[in-house]
Write a protein that holds these residues in place. Structure first.
Motif, PDB file in Angstrom:
ATOM      1  N   TRP A  84       0.836  -1.195   0.000  1.00  0.00           N
ATOM      2  CA  TRP A  84       0.000   0.000   0.000  1.00  0.00           C
ATOM      3  C   TRP A  84       0.878   1.254   0.000  1.00  0.00           C
ATOM      4  N   GLU A 108      -5.334  -0.075   5.162  1.00  0.00           N
ATOM      5  CA  GLU A 108      -6.036  -1.355   5.303  1.00  0.00           C
ATOM      6  C   GLU A 108      -7.391  -1.171   5.959  1.00  0.00           C
ATOM      7  N   GLU A 143      -9.722   0.339   3.406  1.00  0.00           N
ATOM      8  CA  GLU A 143     -10.089  -0.627   2.368  1.00  0.00           C
ATOM      9  C   GLU A 143     -11.112  -1.636   2.887  1.00  0.00           C
ATOM     10  N   GLU A 188      -9.202   1.905  -2.333  1.00  0.00           N
ATOM     11  CA  GLU A 188      -7.769   1.631  -2.226  1.00  0.00           C
ATOM     12  C   GLU A 188      -6.973   2.936  -2.307  1.00  0.00           C
TER      13      GLU A 188
END
Length: 312
Positions: free
Chosen positions: A33, A54, A57, A63
């Motif tokens: 990421w 995270e 997401e 994202e």
């Protein structure tokens, strides 16, 4: 033969002119990421960013890619962001819900590239505001960790609908930036007035009819002494030095000041003074996220060049 060589040269030039321009070298694949190719982020900052992305997401499916690069390869930051976004496919395919935060520290450029699906949420105006008001103040202060952390957090807050109030960079205070030679010089300036004033005060206390010396000395030495205390506190200079010096001079003058000032007429002195101010400092702090990584690649989203860019 001359004509043959000229023909060959002309052919080479035509081939070079028709050849496509060299393509900018894009990173083949992300590091996760967070892809810190420029090496400007600390390990702690990368962990916090990874945990934040995270969490976003999992909650929304969106994202966020944070990327730092060593060079824009001779193209604009806007063009680089569009090409990298497309090459990596940031965001879910069909939803186009990706965001790229691209930082090029060597060229001092930053770009927020927004996927089609998030453009109603992260408009060009909001992206520009994040860059100007949140990211760039930290970058100008040399703090890439906080600039990228807070910028990413504000992006995530817009996506998730959470409230977020960015902090401001820690500003250096006067006492941290003023060089010591300047501090010492200013204190010596005050010490000169304090020395003369307290010599006169002690001498006046020792002799009969020394009322003028007492009044003049108290003012000429006492006012600069009071000013020096405020100035020393503002500059981070020890405040006890000049009061101790004033006391020492007064004791000396009580013993020998009569001899020092005996040849001056009691009404032959004049005085002057000045004013100085003091500064202040402020600080702020920022708390973030922590966690591990479960990055499995981006989902194939696309963007149309929306977002904003900036430089510092």
């Amino acid at each position: 033969m001359k004509g043959v060589w000229q023909g060959l040269l002309l052919g080479v030039l035509l081939v070079l002119a028709a050849a496509p321009p060299a393509q900018a070298k894009m990173p083949a694949k992300p590091q996760g990421w967070v892809s810190d190719f420029a090496g400007i982020l600390s390990g702690e900052a990368k962990s916090k960013l990874t945990a934040l992305i995270e969490e976003t997401e999992k909650a929304t499916g969106a994202e966020i890619a944070v990327v730092t690069i060593t060079s824009l390869e001779g193209i604009s930051v806007e063009e680089y962001a569009v090409k990298l976004f497309k090459a990596w496919g940031i965001g879910k395919k069909g939803k186009d819900n990706g965001v790229l935060l691209l930082v090029a520290p060597n060229e001092r450029k930053v770009k927020i590239e927004v996927g089609y699906g998030l453009e109603p949420i992260i408009t060009d105006g909001r992206a520009g505001e994040i860059i100007r008001e949140t990211i760039l103040p930290f970058f100008k202060a040399g703090d890439y960790d906080q600039g990228i952390l807070q910028g990413s957090t504000q992006i995530a807050a817009l996506i998730t609908g959470k409230a977020f109030v960015p902090s401001v960079p820690r500003r250096q205070s006067r006492e941290n930036t003023e060089p010591w030679p300047v501090k010492v010089g200013v204190m010596l300036f005050f010490a000169l007035f304090i020395t003369i004033g307290f010599l006169a005060l002690g001498s006046g206390l020792r002799q009969k009819g020394g009322g003028f010396l007492r009044i003049w000395g108290a003012g000429f030495g006492g006012i600069p002494l009071a000013m020096s205390l405020a100035f020393a506190a503002a500059m981070g200079f020890p405040i006890y030095i000049l009061p101790a010096w004033a006391l020492l001079i007064l004791v000396f003058s009580l013993s020998f000041g009569k001899k020092v000032f005996s040849h001056f007429p009691s009404s032959g002195f004049s005085s002057g003074g000045g004013r100085f101010g003091s500064g202040s400092s402020s600080s702020s702090s920022f708390g973030g996220f922590s966690g591990g990584s479960s990055f499995g690649g981006f989902g194939g989203g696309s963007s149309g060049g929306g977002g904003a860019s900036g430089s510092w």
